[in-house]
Design an enzyme around this catalytic site. Sequence first.
Site, PDB file in Angstrom:
ATOM      1  N   GLY A   1       0.827  -1.206   0.000  1.00  0.00           N
ATOM      2  CA  GLY A   1       0.000   0.000   0.000  1.00  0.00           C
ATOM      3  C   GLY A   1       0.857   1.251   0.000  1.00  0.00           C
TER       4      GLY A   1
ATOM      5  N   GLY B   1      -1.243   7.200   2.473  1.00  0.00           N
ATOM      6  CA  GLY B   1      -0.536   7.934   3.520  1.00  0.00           C
ATOM      7  C   GLY B   1       0.167   7.012   4.500  1.00  0.00           C
ATOM      8  N   ALA B   2      -0.513   5.971   4.954  1.00  0.00           N
ATOM      9  CA  ALA B   2       0.084   5.077   5.953  1.00  0.00           C
ATOM     10  C   ALA B   2       1.285   4.351   5.371  1.00  0.00           C
ATOM     11  CB  ALA B   2      -0.958   4.083   6.463  1.00  0.00           C
TER      12      ALA B   2
ATOM     13  N   PHE C   1     -13.805  21.152  13.592  1.00  0.00           N
ATOM     14  CA  PHE C   1     -14.321  19.913  13.022  1.00  0.00           C
ATOM     15  C   PHE C   1     -15.177  19.226  14.069  1.00  0.00           C
ATOM     16  CE2 PHE C   1     -13.533  17.533   9.133  1.00  0.00           C
ATOM     17  CZ  PHE C   1     -12.898  18.479   8.352  1.00  0.00           C
TER      18      PHE C   1
ATOM     19  N   GLN D   1     -18.492   3.909   9.640  1.00  0.00           N
ATOM     20  CA  GLN D   1     -18.928   5.302   9.769  1.00  0.00           C
ATOM     21  C   GLN D   1     -19.657   5.812   8.522  1.00  0.00           C
ATOM     22  OE1 GLN D   1     -16.035   8.937   9.829  1.00  0.00           O
ATOM     23  NE2 GLN D   1     -16.961   8.785  11.855  1.00  0.00           N
TER      24      GLN D   1
ATOM     25  N   HIS E   1     -20.691   9.226   6.845  1.00  0.00           N
ATOM     26  CA  HIS E   1     -20.392  10.657   6.912  1.00  0.00           C
ATOM     27  C   HIS E   1     -21.669  11.416   6.593  1.00  0.00           C
ATOM     28  CE1 HIS E   1     -18.687  14.557   6.065  1.00  0.00           C
ATOM     29  NE2 HIS E   1     -17.467  14.150   6.340  1.00  0.00           N
TER      30      HIS E   1
ATOM     31  N   LEU F   1     -18.377  12.998  -1.380  1.00  0.00           N
ATOM     32  CA  LEU F   1     -18.226  13.669  -0.087  1.00  0.00           C
ATOM     33  C   LEU F   1     -18.104  15.183  -0.193  1.00  0.00           C
ATOM     34  CD1 LEU F   1     -17.820  12.740   2.922  1.00  0.00           C
ATOM     35  CD2 LEU F   1     -15.451  13.421   2.587  1.00  0.00           C
TER      36      LEU F   1
ATOM     37  N   GLU G   1     -16.599  17.803   6.141  1.00  0.00           N
ATOM     38  CA  GLU G   1     -17.142  18.381   7.358  1.00  0.00           C
ATOM     39  C   GLU G   1     -16.541  19.775   7.605  1.00  0.00           C
ATOM     40  OE1 GLU G   1     -17.488  15.399  10.560  1.00  0.00           O
ATOM     41  OE2 GLU G   1     -16.240  16.776  11.693  1.00  0.00           O
TER      42      GLU G   1
ATOM     43  N   ARG H   1     -19.851  12.578  13.917  1.00  0.00           N
ATOM     44  CA  ARG H   1     -20.566  12.129  12.718  1.00  0.00           C
ATOM     45  C   ARG H   1     -21.686  11.139  12.998  1.00  0.00           C
ATOM     46  NH1 ARG H   1     -15.097  11.668   9.006  1.00  0.00           N
ATOM     47  NH2 ARG H   1     -14.928  13.925   8.809  1.00  0.00           N
TER      48      ARG H   1
ATOM     49  N   HIS I   1     -18.420   5.810   4.718  1.00  0.00           N
ATOM     50  CA  HIS I   1     -17.192   6.595   4.632  1.00  0.00           C
ATOM     51  C   HIS I   1     -15.948   5.922   5.188  1.00  0.00           C
ATOM     52  CE1 HIS I   1     -14.841  10.222   4.312  1.00  0.00           C
ATOM     53  NE2 HIS I   1     -14.644  10.292   5.612  1.00  0.00           N
TER      54      HIS I   1
ATOM     55  N   GLU J   1      -6.161   2.791   7.649  1.00  0.00           N
ATOM     56  CA  GLU J   1      -7.563   2.371   7.746  1.00  0.00           C
ATOM     57  C   GLU J   1      -7.717   0.849   7.791  1.00  0.00           C
ATOM     58  OE1 GLU J   1     -10.230   4.646   5.267  1.00  0.00           O
ATOM     59  OE2 GLU J   1     -11.909   3.318   5.715  1.00  0.00           O
TER      60      GLU J   1
ATOM     61  N   ARG K   1     -15.083   7.435  14.508  1.00  0.00           N
ATOM     62  CA  ARG K   1     -13.896   8.277  14.357  1.00  0.00           C
ATOM     63  C   ARG K   1     -14.288   9.740  14.260  1.00  0.00           C
ATOM     64  NH1 ARG K   1     -11.453  10.688  10.029  1.00  0.00           N
ATOM     65  NH2 ARG K   1     -12.509   9.531   8.374  1.00  0.00           N
TER      66      ARG K   1
ATOM     67  N   SER L   1      -8.200  10.604  10.991  1.00  0.00           N
ATOM     68  CA  SER L   1      -7.641   9.509  10.196  1.00  0.00           C
ATOM     69  C   SER L   1      -6.343   9.921   9.510  1.00  0.00           C
ATOM     70  CB  SER L   1      -8.625   9.018   9.145  1.00  0.00           C
ATOM     71  OG  SER L   1      -7.974   8.072   8.324  1.00  0.00           O
TER      72      SER L   1
HETATM   73  C1  LIG Z   1     -13.407  11.424   0.095  1.00  0.00           C
HETATM   74  C2  LIG Z   1     -12.686  11.224   1.402  1.00  0.00           C
HETATM   75  C3  LIG Z   1     -12.331  12.324   2.164  1.00  0.00           C
HETATM   76  C4  LIG Z   1     -11.656  12.148   3.392  1.00  0.00           C
HETATM   77  N1  LIG Z   1     -11.287  13.244   4.108  1.00  0.00           N
HETATM   78  C5  LIG Z   1     -10.582  13.075   5.270  1.00  0.00           C
HETATM   79  C6  LIG Z   1     -10.091  14.197   6.005  1.00  0.00           C
HETATM   80  O1  LIG Z   1     -10.254  15.340   5.616  1.00  0.00           O
HETATM   81  N2  LIG Z   1      -9.432  13.974   7.158  1.00  0.00           N
HETATM   82  C7  LIG Z   1      -9.199  12.713   7.620  1.00  0.00           C
HETATM   83  O2  LIG Z   1      -8.585  12.571   8.675  1.00  0.00           O
HETATM   84  N3  LIG Z   1      -9.619  11.624   6.930  1.00  0.00           N
HETATM   85  C8  LIG Z   1     -10.301  11.787   5.758  1.00  0.00           C
HETATM   86  N4  LIG Z   1     -10.703  10.678   5.062  1.00  0.00           N
HETATM   87  C9  LIG Z   1     -10.282   9.341   5.502  1.00  0.00           C
HETATM   88  C10 LIG Z   1      -8.812   9.126   5.145  1.00  0.00           C
HETATM   89  O3  LIG Z   1      -8.509   9.808   3.965  1.00  0.00           O
HETATM   90  C11 LIG Z   1      -8.478   7.654   4.944  1.00  0.00           C
HETATM   91  O4  LIG Z   1      -8.968   6.896   6.009  1.00  0.00           O
HETATM   92  C12 LIG Z   1      -6.959   7.483   4.874  1.00  0.00           C
HETATM   93  O5  LIG Z   1      -6.417   8.372   3.927  1.00  0.00           O
HETATM   94  C13 LIG Z   1      -6.577   6.063   4.547  1.00  0.00           C
HETATM   95  O6  LIG Z   1      -5.191   6.009   4.298  1.00  0.00           O
HETATM   96  P1  LIG Z   1      -4.450   4.629   4.090  1.00  0.00           P
HETATM   97  O7  LIG Z   1      -3.043   4.945   3.857  1.00  0.00           O
HETATM   98  O8  LIG Z   1      -4.818   3.726   5.207  1.00  0.00           O
HETATM   99  O9  LIG Z   1      -5.146   4.015   2.783  1.00  0.00           O
HETATM  100  P2  LIG Z   1      -5.288   4.566   1.275  1.00  0.00           P
HETATM  101  O10 LIG Z   1      -4.883   5.971   1.122  1.00  0.00           O
HETATM  102  O11 LIG Z   1      -6.653   4.168   0.840  1.00  0.00           O
HETATM  103  O12 LIG Z   1      -4.226   3.713   0.487  1.00  0.00           O
HETATM  104  C14 LIG Z   1      -4.366   2.325   0.297  1.00  0.00           C
HETATM  105  C15 LIG Z   1      -3.183   1.833  -0.502  1.00  0.00           C
HETATM  106  O13 LIG Z   1      -3.202   0.413  -0.506  1.00  0.00           O
HETATM  107  C16 LIG Z   1      -2.958  -0.047  -1.802  1.00  0.00           C
HETATM  108  N5  LIG Z   1      -3.597  -1.364  -1.925  1.00  0.00           N
HETATM  109  C17 LIG Z   1      -4.849  -1.723  -1.605  1.00  0.00           C
HETATM  110  N6  LIG Z   1      -5.053  -3.022  -1.860  1.00  0.00           N
HETATM  111  C18 LIG Z   1      -3.878  -3.498  -2.347  1.00  0.00           C
HETATM  112  C19 LIG Z   1      -3.444  -4.759  -2.794  1.00  0.00           C
HETATM  113  N7  LIG Z   1      -4.243  -5.818  -2.809  1.00  0.00           N
HETATM  114  N8  LIG Z   1      -2.166  -4.887  -3.225  1.00  0.00           N
HETATM  115  C20 LIG Z   1      -1.331  -3.811  -3.251  1.00  0.00           C
HETATM  116  N9  LIG Z   1      -1.702  -2.597  -2.830  1.00  0.00           N
HETATM  117  C21 LIG Z   1      -2.956  -2.449  -2.383  1.00  0.00           C
HETATM  118  C22 LIG Z   1      -3.504   1.000  -2.729  1.00  0.00           C
HETATM  119  O14 LIG Z   1      -2.852   0.957  -3.966  1.00  0.00           O
HETATM  120  C23 LIG Z   1      -3.175   2.277  -1.954  1.00  0.00           C
HETATM  121  O15 LIG Z   1      -1.881   2.707  -2.290  1.00  0.00           O
HETATM  122  C24 LIG Z   1     -11.370  10.841   3.837  1.00  0.00           C
HETATM  123  C25 LIG Z   1     -11.729   9.738   3.071  1.00  0.00           C
HETATM  124  C26 LIG Z   1     -12.399   9.920   1.873  1.00  0.00           C
HETATM  125  C27 LIG Z   1     -12.807   8.689   1.101  1.00  0.00           C
END
Ligand SMILES: Cc1cc2nc3c(=O)[nH]c(=O)nc-3n(C[C@H](O)[C@H](O)[C@H](O)COP(=O)(O)OP(=O)(O)OC[C@H]3O[C@@H](n4cnc5c(N)ncnc54)[C@H](O)[C@@H]3O)c2cc1C
Length: 585
Positions: free
Chosen positions: A12, A15-16, A116, A241, A243, A253, A256, A287, A354, A384, A395, A400
């Site tokens: 992945g 961000g994480a 928020f 959750q 939203h 979306l 908020e 939320r 969401h 996530e 949350r 997040s």
């Molecule tokens: C529209 C929207 C607005 C949001 N706004 C906010 C906000 O303002 N503030 C806040 O705190 N949170 C917000 N959130 C929530 C937050 O953005 C997410 O929870 C967070 O960014 C998730 O980050 P992540 O790194 O866990 O996953 P993601 O950013 O979803 O990344 C997942 C990664 O995993 C990879 N992946 C998935 N499956 C596989 C696989 N089988 N093999 C290889 N790679 C794989 C993908 O390619 C991707 O790179 C929002 C969410 C959405 C949908």
Amino acid sequence: MQIHKYDTVIVGAGGAGMRAALEASKNSRTAVLTKLYPTRSHTGAAQGGMCAALANVEEDNWEWHTFDTVKGGDYLTDQDAAEIMCKEAIDAVLDLEKMGLPFSRTPEGRIDQRRFGGHTRDHGKAAVRRSCYAADRTGHMILQTLFQNCVKQNVEFFNEFYVLDLLLVDDEDGNKTTSGVVAYELASGEVHVFQAKAVIFATGGFGKVFKTTSNAHTLTGDGMGIAWRRGLPLEDMEFYQFHPTGLAGLGILLTEGARGEGGILRNADGERFMERYAPTIKDLAPRDIVARSMVLEVLEGRGAGPNKDYVYLDLTHLPAEQIEEKLPDITEFARTYLGVEPTTELVPVYPTAHYAMGGIPTNVEAEVLSDNETVVPGLYAAGEVACVSVHGSNRLGTNSLLDINVFGRRAGIAAAKYAATADFVELPENPAADVVALLERLRDSDGTERVAAIRAEMQETMDANAGVYRTEETLKQAAADIKALQKRYANVSIQDKGKRFNTDLLEAVELGFLLDLAEVLVAGAQNRKESRGGHAREDYQARDDANYMKHTMAYREVDANGDVSIRLDWKPVVVTRYQPMERKY
Ligand SMILES: Cc1cc2nc3c(=O)[nH]c(=O)nc-3n(C[C@H](O)[C@H](O)[C@H](O)COP(=O)(O)OP(=O)(O)OC[C@H]3O[C@@H](n4cnc5c(N)ncnc54)[C@H](O)[C@@H]3O)c2cc1C
């Protein structure tokens, strides 16, 4: 089949994953595998902000932030984890600033902060300005900043590699240890094995189990699904959750942050109804409370529109310059998708699926757990996909983007530290066998079922029966529907039989994960006979701390005939300083 060898493999590049990569690659040979090009990850869609008690614009401290996170999570939050997140939040924001993130600024040049939902001063006295932001493109800026820094640091990416299996090997005592992952390369159709000492799952959420969702098409819960099939538990999956402000009928979306900037919700009578449900912080309640209130307004006949099935977000009283500067993208969404002009007209909104509060259980070092306390050596999860659990049953907004930075960093550090001393675990014999068999079965099948039809029916039943409000009856219906869809899925076939860029094939695999996760979500929801946070039961409306102030742990069990069932168990909540109280806002 190619075999690669890395100390640390991160699955992945959201961000994480990238925050973890920046740490892990400093001290261990690291590869990042991602099914999407990194900057297409869903983190880039995040709008509103990332919170930290910087106190740049008004008095604040991490202890108030912790309290809000615990209360916001309806007391299911593990308080030790929340304390760590809220304390480390301040450095997490400053780290991003140093990496070059262009935050919105105050006139004096400090990082600006806005309100928020659920973030308050002094334990609920009033809304506080805690969310750092870059207009309404905060996630985009975070993702780009992390990616640029990964490039600068020569992090090795394998783009459009779909990880489809996790390799766990039993040690002498029968405990699972990590030996690597198996991935499918989209461009070529080749299967690759990555042997690794440490594996970090950072695959994001699974919003695609629902029809009306803010989530991207790619959020199919692969990481959770893979862990589940490999016998690892999933925690608190019933807490999903919704939203409050999705564009009505579409689910797209609107942050908020719109309410943080002063937007308010109105019913068909023009009434600011949140004054009745949350008299102190009104539209800035958490939320779960706002989403439930909106649904009640509609159920009680005060919905707007021809079918009385939505409410309004009102931004018309805000100065046009403020909207233009602070909320440029989302106002454009309203114009583009609904043809509504937010500076002069009310925007139709309704809750949209969401965020997953649940996921793969981890401790605060991001180590994955195979039960309530046993660590799986070499396996980590963050973002996530993971359940630490800092969000409890609901949350708070902007927690997040914070979570992925704090626990992504922790996962990267812990994985590299482990890899520095651990040995490679030998790969199982024929490591790719299960993936190859799965892909062959799907590719060679001449079954009559179609992926798109099964997915649509799953999403319909989840929206109708496992949404904001649930009852014994609706959940029973959802469980029966999912079971029937699982059976039909066994008879699914795909049209594209080729090897190169076969997204048809991968969508079929992703649907398999979604069905598994929908089933676990519904099972947890049936078993929890109370209402708490993101899980609201019409038939059990009160929070029941005596019986349910504990995490749900779901285990996949396979009997001698190969039949799969779900066993549900519990895990205590970590309480350090806040005893559960009535949740008033
Ligand atoms: C529209 C929207 C607005 C949001 N706004 C906010 C906000 O303002 N503030 C806040 O705190 N949170 C917000 N959130 C929530 C937050 O953005 C997410 O929870 C967070 O960014 C998730 O980050 P992540 O790194 O866990 O996953 P993601 O950013 O979803 O990344 C997942 C990664 O995993 C990879 N992946 C998935 N499956 C596989 C696989 N089988 N093999 C290889 N790679 C794989 C993908 O390619 C991707 O790179 C929002 C969410 C959405 C949908």
